[in-house]
Write a protein that holds these residues in place. Structure first.
Motif, mmCIF file in Angstrom:
data_model
loop_
_atom_site.group_PDB
_atom_site.id
_atom_site.type_symbol
_atom_site.label_atom_id
_atom_site.label_comp_id
_atom_site.label_asym_id
_atom_site.label_seq_id
_atom_site.Cartn_x
_atom_site.Cartn_y
_atom_site.Cartn_z
ATOM 1 N N GLU A 42 18.053 47.490 37.047
ATOM 2 C CA GLU A 42 17.964 46.806 38.329
ATOM 3 C C GLU A 42 18.290 45.325 38.178
ATOM 4 O O GLU A 42 18.672 44.660 39.139
ATOM 5 C CB GLU A 42 16.556 46.965 38.927
ATOM 6 C CG GLU A 42 16.218 48.383 39.353
ATOM 7 C CD GLU A 42 17.093 48.888 40.489
ATOM 8 O OE1 GLU A 42 17.561 48.059 41.299
ATOM 9 O OE2 GLU A 42 17.326 50.104 40.572
ATOM 10 N N ARG A 163 26.617 51.073 46.393
ATOM 11 C CA ARG A 163 25.266 51.580 46.691
ATOM 12 C C ARG A 163 24.811 50.989 48.019
ATOM 13 O O ARG A 163 24.222 49.919 48.057
ATOM 14 C CB ARG A 163 24.276 51.231 45.578
ATOM 15 C CG ARG A 163 24.583 51.863 44.238
ATOM 16 C CD ARG A 163 23.650 51.359 43.162
ATOM 17 N NE ARG A 163 22.263 51.713 43.431
ATOM 18 C CZ ARG A 163 21.225 51.161 42.795
ATOM 19 N NH1 ARG A 163 21.429 50.210 41.900
ATOM 20 N NH2 ARG A 163 19.990 51.542 43.079
ATOM 21 N N HIS A 166 21.272 49.230 49.216
ATOM 22 C CA HIS A 166 20.591 48.718 48.016
ATOM 23 C C HIS A 166 20.714 47.195 47.997
ATOM 24 O O HIS A 166 21.792 46.646 48.202
ATOM 25 C CB HIS A 166 21.222 49.298 46.751
ATOM 26 C CG HIS A 166 20.648 48.729 45.491
ATOM 27 N ND1 HIS A 166 19.452 49.142 44.958
ATOM 28 C CD2 HIS A 166 21.107 47.745 44.658
ATOM 29 C CE1 HIS A 166 19.196 48.458 43.861
ATOM 30 N NE2 HIS A 166 20.184 47.608 43.658
ATOM 31 N N LYS A 218 22.810 43.139 50.803
ATOM 32 C CA LYS A 218 23.043 44.580 50.801
ATOM 33 C C LYS A 218 24.058 44.915 51.881
ATOM 34 O O LYS A 218 24.252 44.157 52.845
ATOM 35 C CB LYS A 218 21.757 45.347 51.050
ATOM 36 C CG LYS A 218 21.142 45.145 52.423
ATOM 37 C CD LYS A 218 19.895 46.029 52.589
ATOM 38 C CE LYS A 218 19.249 45.828 53.961
ATOM 39 N NZ LYS A 218 18.107 46.741 54.170
#
Length: 223
Positions: A42, A163, A166, A218
């Motif tokens: 992460e 993603r 995310h 994001k």
């Protein structure tokens, strides 16, 4: 410089692998179990993971399944050499399998082979709502319109689109797009995000780059 995540509860193995791969100009990320590994990615996204099978908290098979959801290639490292164990590893999604004790040169060759295969797969398309990103020819289309982006804007949009929903931290995006040795400030990231937004806004309201205050950005797709 490719980044390799090494996950093993045996510190000696982690250090051995790290020494040899560092000499081959790979950058190392170390973790001592599966939970630690998932936390590390992460913060810093690896190009490949070397994962021990027998670990506490989460075994290598389960960690492999988790890593494959991030499209991270996996090389399993284990003391077991039975056919059924290899089969279990491949079914979990691993790309290759090395049995301990191993020759460092063999490990290096297998890492290089996986990365070559991974590099060839970069020509896959990313389809997000009405938008298609072609990572082979650097084209971005939204419906019947083409979005013309300079390289850094293209790379930034590709990371965000990899993603959806995310939250990518600012530091992660800067390192991923500009490299770990980047010495500028994060205003460069702000400017590139602003430019991408300005180009998306006139052609679609389904795709938005959202600022998460104090963290990063994001990409959201309207349902």
């Amino acid at each position: 410089m490719n980044k390799i995540l090494v996950v093993d509860d045996d510190e000696k193995i982690v250090n051995l692998v790290s020494i040899h791969l560092s000499r081959a100009n790979y950058r190392m990320i170390k973790a001592n179990n599966g939970i630690d590994a998932l936390e590390k990615i992460e913060q810093e996204f690896p190009d490949l993971a070397i994962v021990d099978v027998m670990m506490p908290k989460m075994d290598g098979y389960e960690l492999t399944k988790q890593l494959r959801t991030y499209d991270i290639p996996v090389l399993l490292l284990t003391a077991k050499g039975e056919l059924e164990d290899k089969e279990k590893g491949f079914l979990a999604g691993s790309d290759d399998y090395v049995v301990k004790p191993f020759e460092p040169k063999e490990l290096l060759f297998r890492v290089q082979a996986i990365l070559r295969r991974y590099d060839k797969s970069v020509d896959t398309l990313i389809n997000i709502g009405p938008m298609t990103i072609n990572q082979q020819n650097y084209d971005v289309t939204v419906g019947d319109k083409t979005l013309f982006l300079p390289l850094k804007e293209f790379e930034l949009l590709s990371v965000l689109a990899s993603r959806t929903d995310h939250v990518f931290e600012r530091e992660f995006l800067i390192e991923r797009v500009w490299g770990i040795d980047y010495e500028g400030d994060d205003q460069t990231l702000n400017v590139h995000i602003k430019r991408i937004r300005e180009k998306l806004r006139p052609i679609t309201d389904e795709i938005k780059i959202v600022t998460v205050r104090g963290v990063g950005y994001k990409l959201e797709v309207a349902q």
